[in-house]
Motif scaffolding. Structure first.
Motif, PDB file in Angstrom:
ATOM      1  N   VAL A   1     -42.912 -26.390   9.058  1.00  0.00           N
ATOM      2  CA  VAL A   1     -43.768 -25.419   9.753  1.00  0.00           C
ATOM      3  C   VAL A   1     -43.239 -25.143  11.164  1.00  0.00           C
ATOM      4  N   VAL A   2     -42.007 -25.564  11.479  1.00  0.00           N
ATOM      5  CA  VAL A   2     -41.450 -25.375  12.821  1.00  0.00           C
ATOM      6  C   VAL A   2     -41.283 -23.886  13.095  1.00  0.00           C
ATOM      7  N   SER A   3     -41.934 -23.397  14.160  1.00  0.00           N
ATOM      8  CA  SER A   3     -41.815 -21.986  14.538  1.00  0.00           C
ATOM      9  C   SER A   3     -40.999 -21.804  15.812  1.00  0.00           C
ATOM     10  N   SER A   4     -40.948 -22.848  16.656  1.00  0.00           N
ATOM     11  CA  SER A   4     -40.171 -22.771  17.895  1.00  0.00           C
ATOM     12  C   SER A   4     -39.317 -24.022  18.010  1.00  0.00           C
ATOM     13  N   LEU A   5     -38.004 -23.808  18.116  1.00  0.00           N
ATOM     14  CA  LEU A   5     -37.065 -24.928  18.196  1.00  0.00           C
ATOM     15  C   LEU A   5     -36.180 -24.752  19.424  1.00  0.00           C
ATOM     16  N   ARG A   6     -36.196 -25.727  20.320  1.00  0.00           N
ATOM     17  CA  ARG A   6     -35.394 -25.680  21.540  1.00  0.00           C
ATOM     18  C   ARG A   6     -34.338 -26.787  21.485  1.00  0.00           C
ATOM     19  N   LEU A   7     -33.073 -26.357  21.479  1.00  0.00           N
ATOM     20  CA  LEU A   7     -31.957 -27.301  21.415  1.00  0.00           C
ATOM     21  C   LEU A   7     -31.054 -27.180  22.647  1.00  0.00           C
ATOM     22  N   ALA A   8     -31.584 -26.698  23.737  1.00  0.00           N
ATOM     23  CA  ALA A   8     -30.775 -26.446  24.932  1.00  0.00           C
ATOM     24  C   ALA A   8     -30.108 -27.731  25.426  1.00  0.00           C
ATOM     25  N   ASN A   9     -28.917 -27.550  26.015  1.00  0.00           N
ATOM     26  CA  ASN A   9     -28.186 -28.654  26.646  1.00  0.00           C
ATOM     27  C   ASN A   9     -27.851 -29.778  25.681  1.00  0.00           C
ATOM     28  N   ASN A  10     -27.452 -29.399  24.475  1.00  0.00           N
ATOM     29  CA  ASN A  10     -26.946 -30.352  23.485  1.00  0.00           C
ATOM     30  C   ASN A  10     -25.554 -29.904  23.057  1.00  0.00           C
ATOM     31  N   PRO A  11     -24.636 -30.827  22.774  1.00  0.00           N
ATOM     32  CA  PRO A  11     -23.275 -30.453  22.361  1.00  0.00           C
ATOM     33  C   PRO A  11     -23.211 -30.024  20.895  1.00  0.00           C
ATOM     34  N   VAL A  12     -23.851 -28.921  20.580  1.00  0.00           N
ATOM     35  CA  VAL A  12     -23.935 -28.463  19.184  1.00  0.00           C
ATOM     36  C   VAL A  12     -22.549 -28.107  18.656  1.00  0.00           C
TER      37      VAL A  12
ATOM     38  N   VAL B   1     -32.304 -21.094  35.269  1.00  0.00           N
ATOM     39  CA  VAL B   1     -31.203 -21.678  36.035  1.00  0.00           C
ATOM     40  C   VAL B   1     -31.691 -22.857  36.865  1.00  0.00           C
ATOM     41  N   GLN B   2     -32.818 -22.676  37.548  1.00  0.00           N
ATOM     42  CA  GLN B   2     -33.323 -23.728  38.423  1.00  0.00           C
ATOM     43  C   GLN B   2     -33.719 -24.973  37.641  1.00  0.00           C
ATOM     44  N   ARG B   3     -34.326 -24.797  36.463  1.00  0.00           N
ATOM     45  CA  ARG B   3     -34.744 -25.948  35.650  1.00  0.00           C
ATOM     46  C   ARG B   3     -33.557 -26.728  35.111  1.00  0.00           C
ATOM     47  N   ASN B   4     -32.488 -26.036  34.786  1.00  0.00           N
ATOM     48  CA  ASN B   4     -31.366 -26.685  34.112  1.00  0.00           C
ATOM     49  C   ASN B   4     -30.219 -27.038  35.037  1.00  0.00           C
ATOM     50  N   LEU B   5     -30.340 -26.716  36.314  1.00  0.00           N
ATOM     51  CA  LEU B   5     -29.252 -26.964  37.240  1.00  0.00           C
ATOM     52  C   LEU B   5     -28.790 -28.419  37.269  1.00  0.00           C
ATOM     53  N   PRO B   6     -29.678 -29.428  37.184  1.00  0.00           N
ATOM     54  CA  PRO B   6     -29.194 -30.824  37.197  1.00  0.00           C
ATOM     55  C   PRO B   6     -28.258 -31.166  36.051  1.00  0.00           C
ATOM     56  N   PHE B   7     -28.265 -30.351  34.976  1.00  0.00           N
ATOM     57  CA  PHE B   7     -27.473 -30.676  33.790  1.00  0.00           C
ATOM     58  C   PHE B   7     -26.288 -29.720  33.615  1.00  0.00           C
ATOM     59  N   TRP B   8     -26.147 -28.745  34.501  1.00  0.00           N
ATOM     60  CA  TRP B   8     -25.074 -27.766  34.390  1.00  0.00           C
ATOM     61  C   TRP B   8     -24.002 -28.022  35.437  1.00  0.00           C
ATOM     62  N   ASP B   9     -22.826 -27.447  35.201  1.00  0.00           N
ATOM     63  CA  ASP B   9     -21.726 -27.512  36.158  1.00  0.00           C
ATOM     64  C   ASP B   9     -22.077 -26.662  37.377  1.00  0.00           C
ATOM     65  N   ARG B  10     -22.241 -27.291  38.525  1.00  0.00           N
ATOM     66  CA  ARG B  10     -22.721 -26.587  39.718  1.00  0.00           C
ATOM     67  C   ARG B  10     -21.735 -25.514  40.194  1.00  0.00           C
ATOM     68  N   GLU B  11     -20.464 -25.798  40.099  1.00  0.00           N
ATOM     69  CA  GLU B  11     -19.473 -24.818  40.537  1.00  0.00           C
ATOM     70  C   GLU B  11     -19.519 -23.572  39.662  1.00  0.00           C
ATOM     71  N   ARG B  12     -19.661 -23.780  38.373  1.00  0.00           N
ATOM     72  CA  ARG B  12     -19.732 -22.623  37.477  1.00  0.00           C
ATOM     73  C   ARG B  12     -21.024 -21.841  37.700  1.00  0.00           C
TER      74      ARG B  12
END
Length: 929
Positions: free
Chosen positions: A735-746, A871-882
């Motif tokens: 019954v999954v209607s919303s799936l969030r897989l952000a910031n995973n090495p898929v 961007v602000q929520r995920n900044l701790p997990f992203w490459d800051r220079e990029r």
């Protein structure tokens, strides 16, 4: 094997007395007979048998293969009787003045050159007396104890229950039928015989001639205690060797003239022995269990290494592991924390502690000479439990001598009570309390294992020992009146038939009111227990601590990082296991074990407490709990082991937020087990940043099927995990209607599995693959199967290094999709030409929105704030220079679009968004974002 082999065989043979040729012949015939070999085989099978608690360490674990001998020091009666020194960790771990002696050399000649025949081996509870004797018997069975040709072990507990007169010959053949041909010639054959008397404190021995008559005939029936006394007197079978194990309080029951050597089991007073024990236990093949997936040797070695480092720091755990029993508890707890895979988990933490107490106390009475025959565990619950409870209530873990006196001596009124206290202090005290190792607190005491304080406090409360004086007097008075009223009823009925005394039945009914009234008050006690459980379980000041399983792990393995400065104020003590143990003790299995230990919890009492808990625990559990506290609540429900109660509690959990909780295999098993008690749909399950892997997803599969919104961001889920997610989405009950897989090495392969899932899924409407390393091949794989989907409404492929070709391909497919109307493509490698191409595709059909930049032609995008928030929520997990480079491109695009419009309102909107982007860039460069 070589290092434990006895090396003094020649010395023993040199002192063997000579005998006639006929006697030697008879000896050879007896020794070479099959009777002793059968006896060895029988003993080996019996003493090698492991209790259920040991089977968790794998099929290869056995006492014969895995054993570490504790330190044994030669002692004397004078040392036993003299006052003990200050109980500090230094005195426990360093005792160089006494000679260390091995188990196999206990019967060597003494300092005066006399042959030792009787040995008293004593030690407090938990030092490993019984295990050592088991190992001694197994060694003899396998030929590693050549000093003796025959070993006959007896349990003094078994002998204490036998009141009929019996001869030594009959006693041996009754216990060991294989020896019926050997016993008649015991004296004549000159066999080197060893009698083992385990647990002498269970027997009341009287060495006075008036109390126990002399007996030298093995065929004469006498009480079992008389057989033991005459064996020790050397009046019966004088050439036989005897080893006696006992607790310190019972050593004096044997007169010193009958003892050739005293030896004390000092446990693992050397930390190297502790490390060896852990190495052998936790590195066993199959240690992870038969039903679980095998762990790599590197993981097991890492676990042992972390434990060894904590021991080297001389933390409190070093003092705890002085006792081999606590080494066992540490290993069992680590096994539970790290190697549990089954759903539901095969055991509970409360069950581990209850079984641990059963293994060490097994229903023993504190003092067999005391007429009350109070069980050792019951006495501990009443006294040590009171100390533990008061410590929990006052948030205290260190106790002074004054605290101990208040708990142990405040109610001492009779000689019997004082005697029990003395026995407890000599035999049991060090099992539960040990000296504190913190600087400046050396003369205070702490519970040997921190969790034991919470367990005993919980037992104290659940047993109903927490009563006021009025409640105790009322209970006793109610029982007396209740018994008397039964007799009075008969008398009143007879008198009322003869004499017209109508007021007597009235008085009698008034008398019966008191027990009824007290029974109502006792129900309020059950409500108070449930109220205490709820208050302690949902304390707001504990809301943001680690969950209890992580706390236990840290207490055993320590916390990696710099040591705390001695002058630094300590953290407040937390006792979050206390209410969990209260629930666990009420489970049917634990109540059955506690019944064996003399701590009875009636079914009716457990039922009434559970009924009261529905009004308190479940009601408070409805409130939103922080993730770690919610994990504690789920673990409490697992420990309680009441499926009906758990189902009612879980049914109200529509949203389960466990974000940032490190979901170990055990926690996954607990979550799956607790949630399986119902079949209702879960609106949202948040498992963001929970250290999940493919194994975790397999364990949680039945739970994930019922979740409408599933958050799996930040979990390092690769292609193997995506394969599990594919099976989940293709399941007909999903019954999954919303799936969030952000910031995973898929990755590309993971994208292929997800594309396959999209083609066959009928429930999913939102899929986020933000920052999942898809690249162009991954996006192409999704685009190829996207047309087969009929339900997806939103797809996020942002920050995946997509180029113009892949982005255009995805949007082109989205144009023809029935329901898909939003595609996120920001923070990809899309050029200006690609942006213009995407704008033209979007203009061809309204409703398909490609979120690429903060602009939409000559206007600001309606989703600019959404993109910046992402961007602000995920900044701790992203490459800051990029991220900085992308923000600079977004700023250039805003400035370019602003210059192309003449509308003042639009220019104002552009300037507002530009200021937000500049502010974010400034904070990024300063390191404040």
């Amino acid at each position: 094997r070589a290092c434990v082999r006895y090396q003094g065989g020649s010395q023993d043979s040199s002192v063997q007395p000579s005998s006639s040729r006929h006697g030697q012949s008879q000896l050879r015939n007896v020794a070479s007979s099959g009777a002793i070999k059968k006896h060895q085989k029988s003993l080996s099978a019996w003493f090698s048998h492991q209790p259920n608690e040991e089977r968790q360490f794998g099929p290869s674990f056995s006492l014969d293969a895995v054993h570490v001998d504790p330190v044994i020091r030669e002692s004397s009666l004078e040392e036993i009787l003299k006052p003990s020194p200050d109980l500090t960790i230094q005195n426990q771990l360093q005792q160089p003045s006494r000679r260390v002696i091995s188990l196999h050399n206990l019967f060597d000649v003494d300092a005066c050159g006399r042959q030792v025949k009787n040995v008293v081996l004593y030690g407090t509870v938990g030092t490993g007396k019984s295990t050592l004797i088991k190992k001694m018997v197994v060694d003899w069975c396998h030929g590693r104890l050549p000093r003796f040709e025959l070993v006959i072990p007896f349990s003094c507990e078994d002998l204490s229950h036998s009141h009929a007169h019996v001869s030594l010959r009959r006693l041996i053949t009754k216990k060991y039928q294989h020896l019926r041909d050997v016993v008649p010639v015991l004296e004549a054959s000159n066999l080197r015989v060893l009698f083992i008397l385990n647990g002498l404190e269970r027997l009341n021995l009287d060495f006075r001639l008036a109390g126990t008559e002399l007996c030298c005939d093995p065929n004469e029936p006498v009480p079992p205690s008389a057989i033991v006394v005459n064996l020790l007197r050397k009046y019966l079978l004088p050439e036989a060797s005897i080893i006696v194990t006992t607790r310190p309080s019972a050593v004096r029951r044997i007169p010193a003239k009958y003892v050739g050597r005293y030896a004390e089991i000092c446990g693992f007073s050397d930390t190297n022995l502790q490390k060896l024990y852990f190495q052998m236990r936790l590195s066993q093949p199959g240690c992870t269990g038969e039903e679980s997936q095998p762990r790599s040797p590197a993981e097991q070695e890492n676990l042992v290494e972390m434990l060894s480092r904590n021991l080297e720091r001389h933390n409190q755990i070093t003092a705890a592991c002085f006792l081999p029993s606590y080494c066992w508890l540490v290993c069992t707890t680590l096994h539970f924390l790290y190697f549990t895979r089954t759903v539901p988990p095969s055991q509970t933490l409360t069950g581990i502690y209850t079984s641990f107490l059963r293994l060490n106390f097994s229903g023993e009475v504190l003092d067999s000479t005391d007429p009350t025959h109070i069980s050792m565990m019951k006495y501990v619950a009443k006294t040590v439990g009171k100390l533990a409870y008061e410590g929990v209530m006052s948030r205290k873990i260190c106790f002074s001598e004054k605290d101990l006196r208040q708990c142990f001596e405040v109610e001492m009124k009779t000689e019997s009570e004082l005697n029990l206290l003395e026995v407890f202090r000599s035999d049991v005290f060090r099992f539960f309390l040990s000296p504190c190792v913190q600087p400046g607190k050396e003369h205070t005491f702490v519970f040997t294992i921190p969790a034991m304080q919470e367990y005993l406090a919980a037992l104290y409360v659940v047993l109903g020992e927490k009563k006021s004086l009025a409640q105790r007097v009322g209970k006793e008075l109610s029982e007396v009146i209740g018994k008397v009223s039964e007799d009075v009823a008969v008398v009143v009925n007879i008198i009322s038939k003869v004499l017209p005394l109508r007021f007597l039945p009235v008085l009698f009914n008034l008398l019966k009111i008191f027990p009824r009234y007290f029974s109502r008050l006792s129900r309020k006690d059950k409500d108070a227990i449930a109220h205490t459980m709820a208050e302690e379980l949902f304390k707001e000041e504990d809301y943001y601590n680690d969950d209890v399983l992580d706390q236990i792990n840290s207490s055993i393995l320590g916390v990696e990082g710099p040591m705390r400065h001695p002058d630094e104020a300590p953290d407040d003590e937390v006792f979050e296991l206390f209410p969990i143990f209260m629930g666990g003790i009420l489970s049917r299995r634990n109540r059955a074990i506690l019944e064996q230990l003399g701590c009875s919890i009636k079914n009716l009492a457990a039922f009434e407490i559970a009924k009261a808990m529905k009004k308190t625990v479940i009601r408070k559990g409805h409130k939103g709990l922080p993730p770690s506290e919610l994990m504690d609540y789920l673990f409490f429900l697992h420990e309680f082991q009441n499926e009906r109660f758990t189902a009612e509690a879980v049914r109200s959990l529509r949203t389960v937020n466990l974000s940032s909780v490190k979901m170990t295999p055990l926690k996954c098993s607990v979550l799956a087990s607790v949630m399986s008690t119902t079949c209702h749909d879960v609106e949202e399950l948040n498992l963001t940043s929970c250290n999940l892997d493919s194994g975790s997803l397999r364990t949680l599969f039945p739970v994930l099927l019922r979740c409408k919104a599933l958050h799996l961001q930040l979990n390092s889920l690769g292609s193997d995990a995506c394969k599990e997610i594919r099976d989940l989405l293709l399941h007909d009950k999903c019954v999954v209607s919303s799936l969030r897989l952000a910031n995973n090495p898929v990755g590309e392969q993971g994208a292929r599995y997800l594309a396959e899932a999209l083609a066959g899924n009928r429930s999913l409407t939102q899929l986020s693959l933000l920052h999942t390393a898809l690249g162009d091949p991954g996006a192409e794989a999704i685009a190829q199967r996207l047309a087969e989907n009929r339900h997806l409404q939103e797809l996020n492929l942002g920050y995946n290094s997509l180029t113009d070709t892949a982005a255009l391909r995805v949007v082109e497919v989205a144009k023809g999709h029935e329901t898909l109307d939003k595609v996120h493509l920001y923070f990809n490698d899309i050029s200006e030409d690609g942006k213009r191409a995407l704008d033209s595709l979007r203009m061809d059909r309204d409703g398909v929105r490609a979120l690429v930049f903060l602009t939409a032609g000559t206007d600001v995008s309606d989703y600019w704030s959404h993109i910046l928030n992402v961007v602000q929520r995920n900044l701790p997990f992203w490459d800051r220079e990029r991220v900085r480079q992308h923000l600079a491109l977004l700023l250039q695009d805003l400035e370019s679009s602003r210059s192309q419009t003449a509308n003042p309102w639009r220019k104002a909107k552009f300037l507002r968004v530009e200021s937000e982007v500049k502010k974010m860039l400034g904070k990024l460069q300063d390191g404040t974002l």
